[in-house]
Write a protein that holds these residues in place. Structure first.
Motif, short mmCIF file in Angstrom:
data_model
loop_
_atom_site.label_atom_id
_atom_site.label_comp_id
_atom_site.label_asym_id
_atom_site.label_seq_id
_atom_site.Cartn_x
_atom_site.Cartn_y
_atom_site.Cartn_z
N GLU A 12 0.84 -1.53 0.02
CA GLU A 12 0.11 0.29 0.19
C GLU A 12 1.15 1.30 -0.04
O GLU A 12 0.12 2.71 -0.85
CB GLU A 12 -1.36 0.10 0.82
N ASN A 103 -13.18 7.39 3.82
CA ASN A 103 -12.71 6.21 3.30
C ASN A 103 -11.85 5.80 4.98
O ASN A 103 -11.58 4.48 5.02
CB ASN A 103 -10.96 6.15 2.49
N ASN A 106 -14.11 3.72 6.82
CA ASN A 106 -13.90 3.02 6.32
C ASN A 106 -13.30 1.57 6.39
O ASN A 106 -13.08 0.37 5.62
CB ASN A 106 -14.62 2.69 4.97
N ASN A 108 -10.50 2.03 4.87
CA ASN A 108 -8.91 2.01 3.38
C ASN A 108 -7.91 3.24 3.99
O ASN A 108 -8.52 3.97 3.24
CB ASN A 108 -10.15 1.48 2.54
N LYS A 110 -5.47 3.48 2.78
CA LYS A 110 -4.45 3.40 0.96
C LYS A 110 -5.56 4.37 0.52
O LYS A 110 -4.71 5.03 -0.05
CB LYS A 110 -4.22 2.56 0.47
N LEU A 111 -6.42 4.40 0.46
CA LEU A 111 -7.55 4.88 -0.66
C LEU A 111 -8.20 6.59 -0.05
O LEU A 111 -7.58 7.36 -0.81
CB LEU A 111 -8.88 3.99 -0.92
#
Length: 147
Positions: A12, A103, A106, A108, A110-111
């Motif tokens: 990532e 993000n 959630n 995430n 990296k996103l």
């Protein structure tokens, strides 16, 4: 393992660095990401401190953008140097933070970073398009830990 090391896997991290490289291909602007464990002050104030510690104000057009994350504190901020800050509205910074926050919530990470980098890159490209004599003025690597 520390929270900073667990925040992104090695893969990532490479994807985030690649997102920075791709965003910077189209602009003279510079984007950096800094991750540390925690902050005891407002994240935007710490982001400004880190921005200065990383010498990000040394870009020719004052168009650096820093995405700052405190993992244990679960806080983050985005700050831009005077050149880009004078061009974009507060709505840009706020909408980018909102996308990133969704993000992060959630799980995430990296996103969240890639989306923030992408949004910053779009604005930098708009106001500071790539010129053939442009050089990469700052490292694309993620900086980590207490500075």
């Amino acid at each position: 393992m520390s929270e900073v090391k667990l925040f992104l896997s090695k893969e990532e991290e490479l994807e985030v660095v690649e997102a920075i490289r791709l965003a910077e291909q189209n602009t003279s602007g510079e984007i950096r990401v800094h991750i540390e464990k925690e902050t005891s002050i407002a994240p935007i104030n710490r982001a400004v401190e880190v921005f200065n510690l990383l010498n990000m104000e040394n870009t020719q057009e004052r168009n650096g953008v820093l995405i700052y994350v405190a993992t244990k504190s679960k806080q983050f901020a985005i700050c831009g140097d005077q050149g880009i800050h004078d061009k974009v509205t507060d709505a840009f910074w706020d909408s980018t933070k909102d996308i990133m926050l969704q993000n992060f919530k959630n799980g995430n990470n990296k996103l969240a970073l890639v989306e923030g980098i992408s949004k910053a890159g779009e604005q930098l490209k708009s106001y500071f398009p790539y010129q053939k004599e442009d050089v990469n003025e700052l490292s694309n690597e993620i900086s980590k830990g207490e500075l």
